[in-house]
Enzyme design. Structure first.
Site, PDB file in Angstrom:
ATOM      1  N   ASN A 172      58.968   3.837  55.173  1.00 46.42           N
ATOM      2  CA  ASN A 172      58.347   3.942  56.523  1.00 46.42           C
ATOM      3  C   ASN A 172      58.099   5.398  57.033  1.00 46.42           C
ATOM      4  OD1 ASN A 172      56.916   3.374  58.623  1.00 46.42           O
ATOM      5  ND2 ASN A 172      58.093   2.193  59.905  1.00 46.42           N
TER       6      ASN A 172
ATOM      7  N   HIS B  51      63.190 -10.859  67.295  1.00 46.09           N
ATOM      8  CA  HIS B  51      63.470  -9.687  68.182  1.00 46.09           C
ATOM      9  C   HIS B  51      62.806 -10.075  69.326  1.00 46.09           C
ATOM     10  CE1 HIS B  51      63.782  -6.155  65.047  1.00 46.09           C
ATOM     11  NE2 HIS B  51      64.345  -7.187  64.693  1.00 46.09           N
TER      12      HIS B  51
ATOM     13  N   ARG C 279      67.754 -11.037  68.372  1.00 43.97           N
ATOM     14  CA  ARG C 279      68.235  -9.569  68.772  1.00 43.97           C
ATOM     15  C   ARG C 279      67.686  -9.227  70.152  1.00 43.97           C
ATOM     16  NH1 ARG C 279      66.214  -4.395  65.679  1.00 43.97           N
ATOM     17  NH2 ARG C 279      64.562  -4.332  67.473  1.00 43.97           N
TER      18      ARG C 279
ATOM     19  N   TYR D 186      64.611   2.611  71.910  1.00 40.12           N
ATOM     20  CA  TYR D 186      64.394   1.943  70.614  1.00 40.12           C
ATOM     21  C   TYR D 186      64.183   0.446  70.695  1.00 40.12           C
ATOM     22  CZ  TYR D 186      64.784  -0.944  66.551  1.00 40.12           C
ATOM     23  OH  TYR D 186      64.425  -1.835  65.660  1.00 40.12           O
TER      24      TYR D 186
ATOM     25  N   ASP E 244      70.957  -3.748  68.364  1.00 38.70           N
ATOM     26  CA  ASP E 244      70.722  -2.984  67.610  1.00 38.70           C
ATOM     27  C   ASP E 244      70.992  -1.461  68.204  1.00 38.70           C
ATOM     28  OD1 ASP E 244      68.285  -1.893  64.958  1.00 38.70           O
ATOM     29  OD2 ASP E 244      70.162  -1.031  65.356  1.00 38.70           O
TER      30      ASP E 244
ATOM     31  N   HIS F 232      71.091   1.597  67.020  1.00 40.35           N
ATOM     32  CA  HIS F 232      70.168   2.458  66.271  1.00 40.35           C
ATOM     33  C   HIS F 232      70.593   3.915  65.964  1.00 40.35           C
ATOM     34  CE1 HIS F 232      65.898   3.266  64.619  1.00 40.35           C
ATOM     35  NE2 HIS F 232      66.012   1.879  64.497  1.00 40.35           N
TER      36      HIS F 232
ATOM     37  N   GLU G 173      74.682  -3.359  65.459  1.00 35.66           N
ATOM     38  CA  GLU G 173      74.112  -2.784  64.385  1.00 35.66           C
ATOM     39  C   GLU G 173      73.828  -1.279  64.593  1.00 35.66           C
ATOM     40  OE1 GLU G 173      70.023  -4.384  63.566  1.00 35.66           O
ATOM     41  OE2 GLU G 173      69.480  -2.888  62.143  1.00 35.66           O
TER      42      GLU G 173
ATOM     43  N   GLU H 279      70.602  -0.721  56.720  1.00 38.51           N
ATOM     44  CA  GLU H 279      69.296  -0.549  56.654  1.00 38.51           C
ATOM     45  C   GLU H 279      68.783   0.612  55.993  1.00 38.51           C
ATOM     46  OE1 GLU H 279      67.712  -1.486  60.473  1.00 38.51           O
ATOM     47  OE2 GLU H 279      66.737   0.191  60.283  1.00 38.51           O
TER      48      GLU H 279
ATOM     49  N   ARG I 293      73.578  -4.324  55.777  1.00 40.24           N
ATOM     50  CA  ARG I 293      72.165  -4.543  56.033  1.00 40.24           C
ATOM     51  C   ARG I 293      71.303  -3.828  54.865  1.00 40.24           C
ATOM     52  NH1 ARG I 293      69.202  -6.358  59.458  1.00 40.24           N
ATOM     53  NH2 ARG I 293      68.310  -4.449  60.482  1.00 40.24           N
TER      54      ARG I 293
ATOM     55  N   ASP J 197      57.924  -3.052  58.665  1.00 44.04           N
ATOM     56  CA  ASP J 197      57.745  -2.161  57.526  1.00 44.04           C
ATOM     57  C   ASP J 197      58.077  -2.429  56.378  1.00 44.04           C
ATOM     58  OD1 ASP J 197      59.573  -1.051  59.811  1.00 44.04           O
ATOM     59  OD2 ASP J 197      60.306  -0.321  58.104  1.00 44.04           O
TER      60      ASP J 197
ATOM     61  N   GLU K  26      67.011 -10.737  58.844  1.00 41.47           N
ATOM     62  CA  GLU K  26      66.218 -10.310  59.928  1.00 41.47           C
ATOM     63  C   GLU K  26      64.739 -10.691  59.593  1.00 41.47           C
ATOM     64  OE1 GLU K  26      66.082  -6.056  60.467  1.00 41.47           O
ATOM     65  OE2 GLU K  26      64.895  -6.212  62.041  1.00 41.47           O
TER      66      GLU K  26
ATOM     67  N   TRP L 163      67.402   9.127  65.976  1.00 36.51           N
ATOM     68  CA  TRP L 163      66.190   8.144  66.690  1.00 36.51           C
ATOM     69  C   TRP L 163      66.831   6.685  66.072  1.00 36.51           C
ATOM     70  CZ3 TRP L 163      62.991   4.563  64.098  1.00 36.51           C
ATOM     71  CH2 TRP L 163      62.246   3.896  65.006  1.00 36.51           C
TER      72      TRP L 163
HETATM   73  C1  CS2 Z   1      65.015  -1.558  63.105  1.00 38.06           C
HETATM   74  C2  CS2 Z   1      64.202  -1.078  62.491  1.00 38.06           C
HETATM   75  O1  CS2 Z   1      64.649  -3.706  62.435  1.00 38.06           O
HETATM   76  C3  CS2 Z   1      65.695  -2.999  62.691  1.00 38.06           C
HETATM   77  O2  CS2 Z   1      66.859  -3.281  62.766  1.00 38.06           O
HETATM   78  O3  CS2 Z   1      66.393  -0.537  62.869  1.00 38.06           O
HETATM   79  O4  CS2 Z   1      62.876  -1.570  63.103  1.00 38.06           O
HETATM   80  C4  CS2 Z   1      63.602   0.413  61.994  1.00 38.06           C
HETATM   81  O5  CS2 Z   1      63.606   0.994  63.030  1.00 38.06           O
HETATM   82  C5  CS2 Z   1      62.640   0.272  60.961  1.00 38.06           C
HETATM   83  O6  CS2 Z   1      62.533  -0.377  59.993  1.00 38.06           O
HETATM   84  C6  CS2 Z   1      62.356   1.761  60.840  1.00 38.06           C
HETATM   85  O7  CS2 Z   1      60.904   1.879  60.007  1.00 38.06           O
HETATM   86 MG    MG Z   2      68.000  -1.636  62.646  1.00 40.35          MG
END
Ligand code: CS2
Ligand code: MG
Length: 403
Positions: free
Chosen positions: A38, A123, A148, A160, A211, A213, A237, A263, A284, A317, A340, A403
């Site tokens: 992404n 989500h 979530r 976020y 999350d 983030h 997370e 992730e 993750r 993504d 997820e 971010w």
């Molecule tokens: C996030 C994602 O799904 C998640 O846990 O951290 O939405 C992440 O922000 C995006 O995959 C970034 O492209």
């Molecule tokens: Mg995440």
């Protein structure tokens, strides 16, 4: 032997950008792999076209491990998200081909099913706590066993995980990075109230996840974990940026809240210390960003030694090709935790017809030979690539933040 005769990179944008690798063999068998990173899609597309595909032509498609080692060690410049996403795409496509030639779904080649289905989480998000709870009730009504929770923070224009659209959260939202503003103190006041309200409204038979983030320091994450313990979160997370794996020891010293991370990881080396020191509970890493099914199995095998379970990333993504590959992995891996599942739009699903299905909070990859997913190239051609960046984040004083 099935000889690789051609491989193509297909970039499409059905509402968001996806990069897909399609490998073709001399007997007509084809396989697909997700290569979407992404905000950096064309970097991977170019890496594949210029530095991978020329090396694949003429190779035995059955030799998945040898091709993996060739692309990993042969790159000299090892690891990193672009290289490992490109390798992942090749790996997924070769597993797809092997399954098709064997007449078996890939999970059967990975040791068969270890469970009846794959528990997924959805989500729920909203501008306010009440909006988030309402969304969560909707997911509960759809049969989700895990949800979530992400909500807006009073005094912050955005945060976020809170989308303009009720269901589809797409963070890559502009041709140049959008600048978001963040306040840890305002955020830390809201999340405990979100979880207290959620438990009151949703009860205790549903797993609740959150999350962070990458936005807290370790001690702030320890404090939030302790604040949330009474509400039994399934996991917190990305509590803090994980380049310094040691940072998670400080969080562990202050809270029993389960921790998930990975992730953004692209190889086992990003997770080795976290796993071996039991600093996390869920890993993750994904099939698309961590070197494919072949490498993710290695990460999961290491994690299994330390009772760390999988919790693969599955945001929109990651294309339906990645989702299909992930579900084959999830169905078979012994130390599965959770998957997820941010549903893709109908527009995306039309470009990527697939066999996987959702029912009652669980998913199954289906029993089509291979991965059970493909790309409809005619439909894909209708959606032109459109550059999109992930946002950047700043503190209220302008300091650049995660971010
Ligand atoms: C996030 C994602 O799904 C998640 O846990 O951290 O939405 C992440 O922000 C995006 O995959 C970034 O492209
Ligand atoms: Mg995440």
């Amino acid at each position: 032997m099935p000889k690789i005769t051609r491989a193509r990179v297909i970039v499409t944008c059905p509402g968001r950008n996806f990069v897909t690798l399609k490998i073709e063999c001399d007997d007509g068998t084809t396989g697909v792999g997700d290569a979407t990173l992404n905000g950096r899609e064309l970097a991977v597309a170019s890496y594949l076209s210029e530095h991978v595909i020329p090396c694949l032509i003429g190779r035995d498609a059955h030799r998945i491990e040898d091709v993996w080692q060739y692309l990993y060690k042969g790159a000299y410049w090892r690891r990193g998200p672009v290289t490992m996403t490109a390798i992942a795409a090749v790996d997924m496509a070769l597993w797809d081909i092997k399954g098709k030639l064997a007449g078996l779904p890939v999970y059967q080649l990975l040791g068969g099913a270890s469970r009846e289905g794959v528990m997924v989480y959805g989500h729920a998000n909203g501008a306010t706590i009440d909006d988030t709870i309402a969304a969560a009730k909707d997911y509960q009504a759809q049969g989700y066993k895990a949800i979530r929770l992400q909500c807006g923070v009073p005094g912050m224009a955005s945060t976020y995980g809170v989308s303009k659209d009720r269901y589809f959260y797409e963070p890559a939202d502009a041709d140049l990075p959008t600048e978001n503003v963040w306040s840890t103190s305002k955020y830390l006041r809201v999340v405990p109230e979100l979880f207290r309200t959620a438990r009151e409204a949703l009860g205790w038979d549903v797993h609740l996840l959150h999350d962070i983030h990458h936005r807290l320091t370790p001690i702030e994450a320890g404090r939030l974990g302790r604040d949330l313990e009474p509400y039994r979160p399934f996991w917190l997370e990305d509590a803090t940026p994980a380049e310094n794996q040691e940072a998670f020891r400080l969080i562990r010293q202050h809270t029993t809240a389960p921790l998930a991370v990975g992730e953004v990881f692209s190889s086992i080396w990003d997770a080795k210390d976290l796993i071996q020191n039991q600093l996390i509970d869920y890993i993750r890493a994904t099939v698309v960003h961590a070197g494919g099914i072949t490498h993710l199995r290695r990460i999961a095998a290491l994690a299994d030694l330390y009772q760390v379970r999988t919790g693969c990333h599955g945001a929109t993504d990651l294309s339906p090709v990645a989702m299909a590959a992930a579900l084959h992995f999830d169905l078979s891996v012994p130390n599965f935790g959770i998957q997820e599942y941010m549903r893709h739009t109908d527009e995306t699903d039309a470009v990527f017809p697939h066999a996987y299905s959702f029912a009652d909070g669980m998913m199954h990859p289906g029993d089509a030979p291979g991965l059970g997913v493909d790309i409809d190239e005619d439909r894909a051609a209708r959606h032109e690539y459109s550059r999109a960046f992930l946002p950047v984040n700043r503190l209220e004083d302008g300091t650049l933040w995660s971010w």
